[in-house]
Scaffold this motif. Sequence first.
Motif, PDB file in Angstrom:
ATOM      1  N   GLY A 170       0.791  -1.219   0.000  1.00 22.19           N
ATOM      2  CA  GLY A 170       0.000   0.000   0.000  1.00 22.19           C
ATOM      3  C   GLY A 170       0.824   1.270   0.000  1.00 22.19           C
ATOM      4  N   VAL A 171       0.309   2.266  -0.725  1.00 26.21           N
ATOM      5  CA  VAL A 171       0.919   3.584  -0.790  1.00 26.21           C
ATOM      6  C   VAL A 171      -0.194   4.611  -0.628  1.00 26.21           C
ATOM      7  N   THR A 172      -0.067   5.481   0.374  1.00 21.77           N
ATOM      8  CA  THR A 172      -1.036   6.555   0.572  1.00 21.77           C
ATOM      9  C   THR A 172      -0.652   7.735  -0.307  1.00 21.77           C
ATOM     10  N   VAL A 173      -1.641   8.286  -0.994  1.00 22.25           N
ATOM     11  CA  VAL A 173      -1.417   9.403  -1.915  1.00 22.25           C
ATOM     12  C   VAL A 173      -2.415  10.511  -1.622  1.00 22.25           C
ATOM     13  N   ALA A 174      -2.082  11.732  -2.043  1.00 22.70           N
ATOM     14  CA  ALA A 174      -2.988  12.865  -1.864  1.00 22.70           C
ATOM     15  C   ALA A 174      -3.985  12.965  -3.006  1.00 22.70           C
ATOM     16  N   GLU A 175      -3.580  12.588  -4.214  1.00 17.63           N
ATOM     17  CA  GLU A 175      -4.442  12.671  -5.397  1.00 17.63           C
ATOM     18  C   GLU A 175      -4.438  11.334  -6.126  1.00 17.63           C
ATOM     19  N   LEU A 176      -5.459  10.538  -5.880  1.00 15.29           N
ATOM     20  CA  LEU A 176      -5.515   9.178  -6.420  1.00 15.29           C
ATOM     21  C   LEU A 176      -5.425   9.158  -7.943  1.00 15.29           C
ATOM     22  N   ASP A 177      -6.193   9.978  -8.617  1.00 15.16           N
ATOM     23  CA  ASP A 177      -6.209   9.928 -10.080  1.00 15.16           C
ATOM     24  C   ASP A 177      -4.837  10.253 -10.669  1.00 15.16           C
TER      25      ASP A 177
ATOM     26  N   GLU B   5      -7.522  14.074   4.843  1.00 13.86           N
ATOM     27  CA  GLU B   5      -6.112  13.879   4.520  1.00 13.86           C
ATOM     28  C   GLU B   5      -5.280  14.201   5.753  1.00 13.86           C
ATOM     29  N   GLY B   6      -4.241  13.411   5.988  1.00 13.10           N
ATOM     30  CA  GLY B   6      -3.341  13.646   7.111  1.00 13.10           C
ATOM     31  C   GLY B   6      -2.346  14.751   6.797  1.00 13.10           C
ATOM     32  N   ASP B   7      -1.522  15.044   7.768  1.00 17.26           N
ATOM     33  CA  ASP B   7      -0.476  16.048   7.588  1.00 17.26           C
ATOM     34  C   ASP B   7       0.555  15.553   6.581  1.00 17.26           C
ATOM     35  N   ALA B   8       1.107  16.488   5.835  1.00 20.56           N
ATOM     36  CA  ALA B   8       2.156  16.145   4.878  1.00 20.56           C
ATOM     37  C   ALA B   8       3.383  15.662   5.653  1.00 20.56           C
TER      38      ALA B   8
END
Length: 139
Positions: free
Chosen positions: A10-17, A73-76
């Motif tokens: 798994g990889v968490t991303v800010a912009e899935l598309d 969304e979590g903190d950067a």
Amino acid sequence: MNDCSAHHFGVTVAELDRAVTFYEDVFGLDVAARFSVSGEAFSTGVDVDGATGRFAHLDADGARVELVEYDPEGDARKASRLNQPGATHLGLSVDDLDAFYAGLPDDVETLSAPQTTESGTRIMFVRDPEGNLVEVLEA
């Protein structure tokens, strides 16, 4: 003891598309599934109040790469370096690392050109649009 096998990475991303487009275009990965998950069991399971996740599962020749965009969304996080404890990366192999490197779009950040390690493995690292590290290797 239970037998264990890999299910996904798994990889968490800010912009899935944007992330899906990157992994499709740069690595040729196919989208196997897209779905959303929400509700109390999900938010409790991921320990994020009121969480909703948008997911894309990508097929990497039998290995499943899961991209997930969370709301909220979590903190950067600050950009990771490979030698930081807790640093993570995906490892994807290609047949010809030099050809892969030559064909990279100009806007893809690399840590270096292809290198040959002491073990004889050819490697390089790129960052996806979210700053996540991807090791590309020619084993």
